[in-house]
Scaffold this active site. Sequence first.
Site, mmCIF file in Angstrom:
data_model
loop_
_atom_site.group_PDB
_atom_site.id
_atom_site.type_symbol
_atom_site.label_atom_id
_atom_site.label_comp_id
_atom_site.label_asym_id
_atom_site.label_seq_id
_atom_site.Cartn_x
_atom_site.Cartn_y
_atom_site.Cartn_z
ATOM 1 C CG ASP A 12 -2.024 0.948 1.208
ATOM 2 O OD1 ASP A 12 -1.738 2.161 1.083
ATOM 3 O OD2 ASP A 12 -3.177 0.519 1.273
ATOM 4 C CG LEU A 13 1.271 4.210 -3.369
ATOM 5 C CD1 LEU A 13 1.011 5.486 -4.162
ATOM 6 C CD2 LEU A 13 2.754 3.853 -3.492
ATOM 7 C CB ALA A 23 -3.119 8.407 -7.560
ATOM 8 C CB SER A 25 -2.421 14.771 -13.174
ATOM 9 O OG SER A 25 -3.666 15.255 -13.608
ATOM 10 C CD GLU A 30 -7.700 18.695 -11.739
ATOM 11 O OE1 GLU A 30 -8.103 18.489 -12.904
ATOM 12 O OE2 GLU A 30 -8.350 19.362 -10.923
ATOM 13 C CE1 TYR A 48 -5.293 12.610 -8.820
ATOM 14 C CE2 TYR A 48 -5.507 14.511 -10.284
ATOM 15 C CZ TYR A 48 -5.110 13.200 -10.067
ATOM 16 O OH TYR A 48 -4.541 12.484 -11.092
HETATM 17 P P1 NAP Z 1 -7.312 4.510 -11.550
HETATM 18 O O1 NAP Z 1 -7.948 3.636 -12.560
HETATM 19 O O2 NAP Z 1 -8.184 5.302 -10.627
HETATM 20 O O3 NAP Z 1 -6.320 3.597 -10.671
HETATM 21 C C1 NAP Z 1 -5.791 4.043 -9.471
HETATM 22 C C2 NAP Z 1 -5.001 2.902 -8.857
HETATM 23 O O4 NAP Z 1 -4.417 3.322 -7.624
HETATM 24 C C3 NAP Z 1 -5.841 1.652 -8.535
HETATM 25 O O5 NAP Z 1 -5.123 0.516 -8.914
HETATM 26 C C4 NAP Z 1 -5.956 1.728 -7.027
HETATM 27 O O6 NAP Z 1 -6.126 0.490 -6.395
HETATM 28 C C5 NAP Z 1 -4.591 2.295 -6.680
HETATM 29 N N1 NAP Z 1 -4.515 2.811 -5.310
HETATM 30 C C6 NAP Z 1 -5.305 3.737 -4.728
HETATM 31 N N2 NAP Z 1 -4.917 3.947 -3.470
HETATM 32 C C7 NAP Z 1 -3.862 3.135 -3.229
HETATM 33 C C8 NAP Z 1 -3.019 2.895 -2.119
HETATM 34 N N3 NAP Z 1 -3.190 3.523 -0.959
HETATM 35 N N4 NAP Z 1 -2.009 1.997 -2.244
HETATM 36 C C9 NAP Z 1 -1.825 1.332 -3.411
HETATM 37 N N5 NAP Z 1 -2.603 1.496 -4.498
HETATM 38 C C10 NAP Z 1 -3.606 2.404 -4.413
HETATM 39 O O7 NAP Z 1 -6.332 5.552 -12.243
HETATM 40 P P2 NAP Z 1 -5.769 5.584 -13.752
HETATM 41 O O8 NAP Z 1 -6.740 6.311 -14.601
HETATM 42 O O9 NAP Z 1 -5.301 4.242 -14.107
HETATM 43 O O10 NAP Z 1 -4.530 6.572 -13.567
HETATM 44 C C11 NAP Z 1 -3.237 6.083 -13.225
HETATM 45 C C12 NAP Z 1 -2.440 7.221 -12.606
HETATM 46 O O11 NAP Z 1 -2.311 8.282 -13.541
HETATM 47 C C13 NAP Z 1 -3.052 7.836 -11.365
HETATM 48 O O12 NAP Z 1 -1.997 8.231 -10.530
HETATM 49 C C14 NAP Z 1 -3.770 9.069 -11.880
HETATM 50 O O13 NAP Z 1 -3.890 10.039 -10.863
HETATM 51 C C15 NAP Z 1 -2.839 9.488 -12.989
HETATM 52 N N6 NAP Z 1 -3.433 10.204 -14.113
HETATM 53 C C16 NAP Z 1 -4.511 9.670 -14.763
HETATM 54 C C17 NAP Z 1 -5.035 10.331 -15.863
HETATM 55 C C18 NAP Z 1 -6.208 9.769 -16.629
HETATM 56 O O14 NAP Z 1 -6.867 10.537 -17.356
HETATM 57 N N7 NAP Z 1 -6.493 8.482 -16.524
HETATM 58 C C19 NAP Z 1 -4.444 11.529 -16.307
HETATM 59 C C20 NAP Z 1 -3.334 12.019 -15.626
HETATM 60 C C21 NAP Z 1 -2.823 11.349 -14.540
HETATM 61 P P3 NAP Z 1 -7.605 -0.138 -6.102
HETATM 62 O O15 NAP Z 1 -8.056 -0.738 -7.410
HETATM 63 O O16 NAP Z 1 -7.332 -1.145 -5.055
HETATM 64 O O17 NAP Z 1 -8.484 0.986 -5.676
HETATM 65 O O1 G4F Z 2 -13.897 12.869 -15.771
HETATM 66 P P1 G4F Z 2 -13.503 13.800 -14.708
HETATM 67 O O2 G4F Z 2 -13.899 13.438 -13.319
HETATM 68 O O3 G4F Z 2 -11.931 13.971 -14.852
HETATM 69 P P2 G4F Z 2 -10.907 15.083 -14.329
HETATM 70 O O4 G4F Z 2 -11.434 15.830 -13.172
HETATM 71 O O5 G4F Z 2 -10.467 15.878 -15.504
HETATM 72 O O6 G4F Z 2 -9.708 14.158 -13.808
HETATM 73 C C1 G4F Z 2 -9.204 13.100 -14.620
HETATM 74 O O7 G4F Z 2 -8.195 13.610 -15.459
HETATM 75 C C2 G4F Z 2 -7.039 14.128 -14.752
HETATM 76 C C3 G4F Z 2 -6.083 14.651 -15.816
HETATM 77 O O8 G4F Z 2 -6.388 15.991 -16.084
HETATM 78 C C4 G4F Z 2 -6.436 12.998 -13.935
HETATM 79 F F1 G4F Z 2 -5.318 13.434 -13.326
HETATM 80 C C5 G4F Z 2 -7.455 12.494 -12.933
HETATM 81 O O9 G4F Z 2 -6.917 11.401 -12.201
HETATM 82 C C6 G4F Z 2 -8.694 12.011 -13.684
HETATM 83 O O10 G4F Z 2 -8.345 10.879 -14.457
HETATM 84 O O11 G4F Z 2 -14.091 15.250 -15.007
HETATM 85 C C7 G4F Z 2 -13.827 15.900 -16.240
HETATM 86 C C8 G4F Z 2 -14.708 17.148 -16.358
HETATM 87 C C9 G4F Z 2 -14.670 18.057 -15.117
HETATM 88 O O12 G4F Z 2 -14.583 19.380 -15.542
HETATM 89 C C10 G4F Z 2 -16.008 17.836 -14.441
HETATM 90 O O13 G4F Z 2 -16.504 18.959 -13.732
HETATM 91 O O14 G4F Z 2 -16.066 16.725 -16.477
HETATM 92 C C11 G4F Z 2 -16.878 17.540 -15.655
HETATM 93 N N1 G4F Z 2 -18.089 16.803 -15.339
HETATM 94 C C12 G4F Z 2 -19.347 17.202 -15.683
HETATM 95 N N2 G4F Z 2 -20.238 16.330 -15.221
HETATM 96 C C13 G4F Z 2 -18.189 15.645 -14.674
HETATM 97 C C14 G4F Z 2 -19.549 15.345 -14.588
HETATM 98 N N3 G4F Z 2 -17.240 14.832 -14.141
HETATM 99 C C15 G4F Z 2 -17.657 13.695 -13.530
HETATM 100 N N4 G4F Z 2 -16.725 12.854 -13.021
HETATM 101 N N5 G4F Z 2 -18.993 13.366 -13.411
HETATM 102 C C16 G4F Z 2 -19.965 14.165 -13.932
HETATM 103 O O15 G4F Z 2 -21.156 13.852 -13.814
#
Ligand code: NAP
Ligand code: G4F
Length: 330
Positions: free
Chosen positions: A56-57, A80, A132, A134, A156
């Site tokens: 665990d992280l 994360a 990210s 973000e 975040y």
């Molecule tokens: P995700 O599907 O939400 O996966 C998050 C992972 O983190 C899951 O495997 C989760 O495990 C694990 N985790 C959470 N808390 C933990 C802990 N305390 N110890 C160990 N593992 C833990 O995220 P993703 O979309 O694959 O994204 C991967 C990474 O890229 C994340 O760091 C995210 O913030 C970053 N990121 C994502 C995006 C995007 O658009 N997808 C963009 C920019 C950056 P469980 O399954 O057990 O919950």
């Molecule tokens: O899909 P979202 O929750 O993604 P968000 O906040 O952009 O974050 C994701 O991308 C990041 C990279 O920029 C990652 F780092 C992060 O881990 C994650 O993967 O929301 C996207 C947009 C937001 O502006 C939110 O306000 O969609 C808007 N939104 C509108 N209606 C909604 C909704 N978001 C969610 N989740 N649910 C809604 O019903």
Amino acid sequence: MKRALITGVTGQDGRHLSEYLLEQGYQVFGLLRGQHNPKRAIVEREVPDVRILEGDLTDQTSLIGALQGAQPDEVYNLAAMSFVALSWNQPELTGNVTGLGALRMLEAIRNVQGSSVSGHRAAGIKFYQASSSEMFGRAHEVPQSERTLFHPRSPYGVAKVFAHHITINYRESYGMFACCGILFNHGGPRRGPEFVERKISRAVARIKLGLDKGLTLGNMEAKRDWGYAGDYVKAMHLMLQQDQPDDYVVGMGQSHSVREVAEIAFSHVGLDWREHVEISPSLFRPAEVDLLEADPTKARTVLGWVPEVSFEDLVRMMVDADLEKESSRQ
Ligand code: NAP
Ligand code: G4F
């Protein structure tokens, strides 16, 4: 045979990266948290060759144990608390996992490979940090590149800024081969259902199949730069294959609104989004990120990274996958 340890292996990117590294001939280890983690079965089904290690992280001893077990050449820190909206309700947990978690892994790496003094390039384990877009938050310029200032708008985003800078600091302090990939939004059929593009694709499938009537969303005017996760994990790997560690923006270079995602997704199955979507102020965020758009020039020129799936194809791919999943569930 190269060895990789992936934290967040149960997540979207963790499974894509596992698949990709296995194809490249790696031995892949994945960190799994919790006693009875239901996502273990998903990893075992989708990527059965991944070897699971528990950890665990938030627990450094477990990270040291995982590193000793995997003896990796490369560590990808993808774990994360990654859901931005939830980070306002759980800011301390977010800081602990998303921010301090990266520091714990960096320290664990130093611990297992022997600490080195400043200026000396620590041999051994290469480290990737999942930074990210973000972090750009209320963006100071459009598009955003590696040089754009950060202005995070959520707990975040703040936690990711800490993890980003501590990774660079460990590179500069200890000579670690540590890279940050500043990735913009990327999805696909493995995307968690809490994120907006998956929430939409799943709802569209269920509405089309008569299982649901409508979909409630928040701010539909927010703009993001969406790409396909399968393309993005290749950039993570490329960063660790360079001669020098560095940081890279990874995105498509186009922004689209949430409304456009809904338009494409509903029209793909012959529906009009306006007849099915309602807006709820309860889903608006305390502070919104209005516009993210990547300048991926460095990733394209230095890494030679080229994404294959367009934004429109991504949305349609997700709807098709959800139609299949929801139909087979009936
Ligand atoms: P995700 O599907 O939400 O996966 C998050 C992972 O983190 C899951 O495997 C989760 O495990 C694990 N985790 C959470 N808390 C933990 C802990 N305390 N110890 C160990 N593992 C833990 O995220 P993703 O979309 O694959 O994204 C991967 C990474 O890229 C994340 O760091 C995210 O913030 C970053 N990121 C994502 C995006 C995007 O658009 N997808 C963009 C920019 C950056 P469980 O399954 O057990 O919950
Ligand atoms: O899909 P979202 O929750 O993604 P968000 O906040 O952009 O974050 C994701 O991308 C990041 C990279 O920029 C990652 F780092 C992060 O881990 C994650 O993967 O929301 C996207 C947009 C937001 O502006 C939110 O306000 O969609 C808007 N939104 C509108 N209606 C909604 C909704 N978001 C969610 N989740 N649910 C809604 O019903």
